[in-house]
Enzyme design. Structure first.
Site, mmCIF file in Angstrom:
data_model
loop_
_atom_site.group_PDB
_atom_site.id
_atom_site.type_symbol
_atom_site.label_atom_id
_atom_site.label_comp_id
_atom_site.label_asym_id
_atom_site.label_seq_id
_atom_site.Cartn_x
_atom_site.Cartn_y
_atom_site.Cartn_z
ATOM 1 N N MET A 165 0.840 -1.202 0.000
ATOM 2 C CA MET A 165 0.000 0.000 0.000
ATOM 3 C C MET A 165 0.878 1.257 0.000
ATOM 4 O O MET A 165 0.399 2.353 0.320
ATOM 5 C CB MET A 165 -0.943 -0.006 1.208
ATOM 6 C CG MET A 165 -1.887 -1.210 1.178
ATOM 7 S SD MET A 165 -3.434 -0.922 2.038
ATOM 8 C CE MET A 165 -2.844 -0.643 3.686
ATOM 9 N N ALA A 195 4.019 4.068 0.821
ATOM 10 C CA ALA A 195 4.722 4.646 1.984
ATOM 11 C C ALA A 195 5.783 3.632 2.425
ATOM 12 O O ALA A 195 5.841 3.200 3.573
ATOM 13 C CB ALA A 195 3.762 4.991 3.120
ATOM 14 N N HIS A 242 9.000 -3.355 3.625
ATOM 15 C CA HIS A 242 8.595 -3.611 2.239
ATOM 16 C C HIS A 242 9.814 -3.968 1.390
ATOM 17 O O HIS A 242 9.776 -4.878 0.558
ATOM 18 C CB HIS A 242 7.960 -2.357 1.617
ATOM 19 C CG HIS A 242 6.717 -1.876 2.293
ATOM 20 N ND1 HIS A 242 6.665 -0.705 3.007
ATOM 21 C CD2 HIS A 242 5.464 -2.407 2.348
ATOM 22 C CE1 HIS A 242 5.434 -0.526 3.465
ATOM 23 N NE2 HIS A 242 4.689 -1.534 3.092
ATOM 24 N N GLU A 264 5.526 -11.412 7.371
ATOM 25 C CA GLU A 264 4.947 -12.014 8.580
ATOM 26 C C GLU A 264 4.432 -10.949 9.541
ATOM 27 O O GLU A 264 3.728 -11.259 10.490
ATOM 28 C CB GLU A 264 6.003 -12.878 9.289
ATOM 29 C CG GLU A 264 6.317 -14.148 8.540
ATOM 30 C CD GLU A 264 7.302 -15.043 9.274
ATOM 31 O OE1 GLU A 264 7.874 -14.600 10.288
ATOM 32 O OE2 GLU A 264 7.500 -16.173 8.808
ATOM 33 N N GLN A 271 -2.947 -12.028 7.847
ATOM 34 C CA GLN A 271 -3.112 -11.780 6.400
ATOM 35 C C GLN A 271 -2.334 -12.830 5.594
ATOM 36 O O GLN A 271 -2.846 -13.364 4.600
ATOM 37 C CB GLN A 271 -2.618 -10.381 6.064
ATOM 38 C CG GLN A 271 -2.486 -10.117 4.577
ATOM 39 C CD GLN A 271 -2.082 -8.687 4.289
ATOM 40 O OE1 GLN A 271 -2.908 -7.792 4.329
ATOM 41 N NE2 GLN A 271 -0.810 -8.455 4.011
ATOM 42 N N LEU A 313 8.435 -2.212 11.835
ATOM 43 C CA LEU A 313 8.226 -1.138 10.865
ATOM 44 C C LEU A 313 6.815 -1.234 10.303
ATOM 45 O O LEU A 313 6.316 -2.320 10.014
ATOM 46 C CB LEU A 313 9.240 -1.244 9.726
ATOM 47 C CG LEU A 313 10.700 -1.009 10.100
ATOM 48 C CD1 LEU A 313 11.577 -1.095 8.851
ATOM 49 C CD2 LEU A 313 10.893 0.333 10.778
ATOM 50 N N SER A 314 6.182 -0.078 10.168
ATOM 51 C CA SER A 314 4.831 -0.008 9.612
ATOM 52 C C SER A 314 4.659 1.382 9.020
ATOM 53 O O SER A 314 5.165 2.362 9.574
ATOM 54 C CB SER A 314 3.801 -0.213 10.733
ATOM 55 O OG SER A 314 2.527 0.242 10.320
ATOM 56 N N SER A 315 3.952 1.457 7.908
ATOM 57 C CA SER A 315 3.712 2.779 7.312
ATOM 58 C C SER A 315 2.991 3.670 8.313
ATOM 59 O O SER A 315 3.182 4.889 8.323
ATOM 60 C CB SER A 315 2.859 2.637 6.050
ATOM 61 O OG SER A 315 3.491 1.757 5.145
HETATM 62 P P1 AMP Z 1 1.349 -2.842 3.510
HETATM 63 O O1 AMP Z 1 1.912 -1.795 2.616
HETATM 64 O O2 AMP Z 1 1.297 -2.440 4.949
HETATM 65 O O3 AMP Z 1 0.052 -3.432 2.995
HETATM 66 O O4 AMP Z 1 2.382 -4.039 3.465
HETATM 67 C C1 AMP Z 1 2.761 -4.641 2.263
HETATM 68 C C2 AMP Z 1 3.529 -5.893 2.573
HETATM 69 O O5 AMP Z 1 4.688 -5.568 3.330
HETATM 70 C C3 AMP Z 1 2.706 -6.884 3.422
HETATM 71 O O6 AMP Z 1 2.937 -8.202 2.962
HETATM 72 C C4 AMP Z 1 3.268 -6.666 4.805
HETATM 73 O O7 AMP Z 1 3.148 -7.784 5.647
HETATM 74 C C5 AMP Z 1 4.729 -6.362 4.505
HETATM 75 N N1 AMP Z 1 5.327 -5.626 5.608
HETATM 76 C C6 AMP Z 1 4.883 -4.480 6.179
HETATM 77 N N2 AMP Z 1 5.652 -4.140 7.223
HETATM 78 C C7 AMP Z 1 6.617 -5.097 7.324
HETATM 79 C C8 AMP Z 1 7.713 -5.316 8.215
HETATM 80 N N3 AMP Z 1 7.985 -4.487 9.220
HETATM 81 N N4 AMP Z 1 8.491 -6.400 8.021
HETATM 82 C C9 AMP Z 1 8.215 -7.266 7.001
HETATM 83 N N5 AMP Z 1 7.198 -7.113 6.128
HETATM 84 C C10 AMP Z 1 6.415 -6.047 6.290
#
Ligand code: AMP
Length: 294
Positions: free
Chosen positions: A30, A32, A37, A148, A153, A184-186
């Protein structure tokens, strides 16, 4: 690196790569983008000849009152990062392109989606399963990479691919954390400094569960209590769940078994954060009455 916004262009570019005999990997995101990612992107680039990254903030996986509007977006920065990694194709459609106004068919994500995130975010996994199915059918990759970090999900996607015979290899990759332990998270970009401090209680709670296990505790409820204690009284933090589950079914466990998963979700202000870790009981439990001396 090619950038496309329409489904036809994405389908055509991937079909060309397939016709050349290339192995295709898809990394759905998604945007950011952060190192979490990018760890998926790097793993995909290592295994596949042609790597597609989708950047799409999928409206159908956000519920009413959730943070769709405020979800961080920075496509220009994302494109720079992806070009530097050697990605071949970025598919960044608008919502209007992804969903026809009269689209009505959705994908039922099945039983794995009923608990935890599925319960606190009704409809979330229908949105995820539907958009992942669409992306897989547009790109038709050999491999699809997921983190993970979003453990439920990942399991929902594995079940989706298995049960609908989608014929793609799902690769799960480990969680990437900041130096202070926060996954880490957006959404972390939206945390104020004090909220970020509060958020550190989440990985600390996982650590408390692992610590209890290391000391010989096998009861899942006791590990959960250790987490509740760590999370109780943290300013601005409201706990959604902290549970020890079977890694495949995501059903709560009574006793911790090898590979058991701890799932935690909490809101810091209005920011929803999730985290998890795997558990390995030590081979020999610490005998009752044992001390640390000598
Ligand atoms: P998102 O943009 O949040 O939908 O994430 C896209 C992909 O990146 C998903 O498969 C998430 O599980 C993965 N992802 C997000 N944050 C992390 C992280 N800190 N470590 C590993 N994978 C991540």
């Amino acid at each position: 690196m090619e950038r496309v916004a329409s489904k036809d262009e994405a389908r055509r570019a991937a079909a060309e790569a397939r016709a050349e005999g290339k192995t295709i990997a898809l990394v759905p995101t998604m945007g950011a983008l952060h190192e979490g990612h990018l760890s998926l992107v790097r793993a995909a680039c290592e295994r596949a000849d042609y790597v597609v990254v989708s950047v799409f903030v999928n409206p159908t996986q956000f519920g009413p009152g959730e943070d769709f509007e405020t979800y961080p977006r920075d496509l220009d920065a994302d494109l720079q990062l992806l070009a530097a990694e050697g990605v071949d194709l970025v598919f960044a459609p608008s919502a209007a392109v992804m969903y026809a106004p009269d689209a009505s068919v959705t994908v039922d994500p099945g039983s794995l989606a009923s608990r935890w995130e599925g319960e606190i975010r009704p409809g979330h996994f229908v949105g995820v399963a539907t958009v992942v199915t669409k992306l897989l059918s547009i790109v038709r990759p050999d491999l699809a990479y997921f983190g993970e970090k979003d453990y439920q999900q990942l399991q929902v996607v594995r079940a989706l691919v298995r049960d609908l015979d989608l014929g793609v290899g799902v690769v799960g990759r480990p969680i990437v954390r900041d130096r202070d332990g926060l996954a880490l998270s957006s959404r972390n970009a939206r945390l104020s400094p004090s909220q970020r401090q509060a958020a550190l209680a989440i990985p600390a709670a996982l650590e408390a569960a692992a610590q209890a296990l290391a000391w010989g505790e096998r009861e899942a409820r006791a590990l959960e209590r250790a987490m509740f204690e760590r999370l109780a009284g943290v300013d601005d933090l409201s706990l959604d769940y902290a549970v020890v589950v079977d890694p495949d079914t995501l059903e709560p466990l009574e006793q911790v078994e090898s590979g058991a998963r701890v799932l935690v979700a909490a809101r810091i202000g209005d920011i929803h954060l999730i985290d998890n870790c795997g558990l390995e009981p030590p081979a020999t439990p610490v005998p009752e009455g044992a001390t640390t001396r000598e």
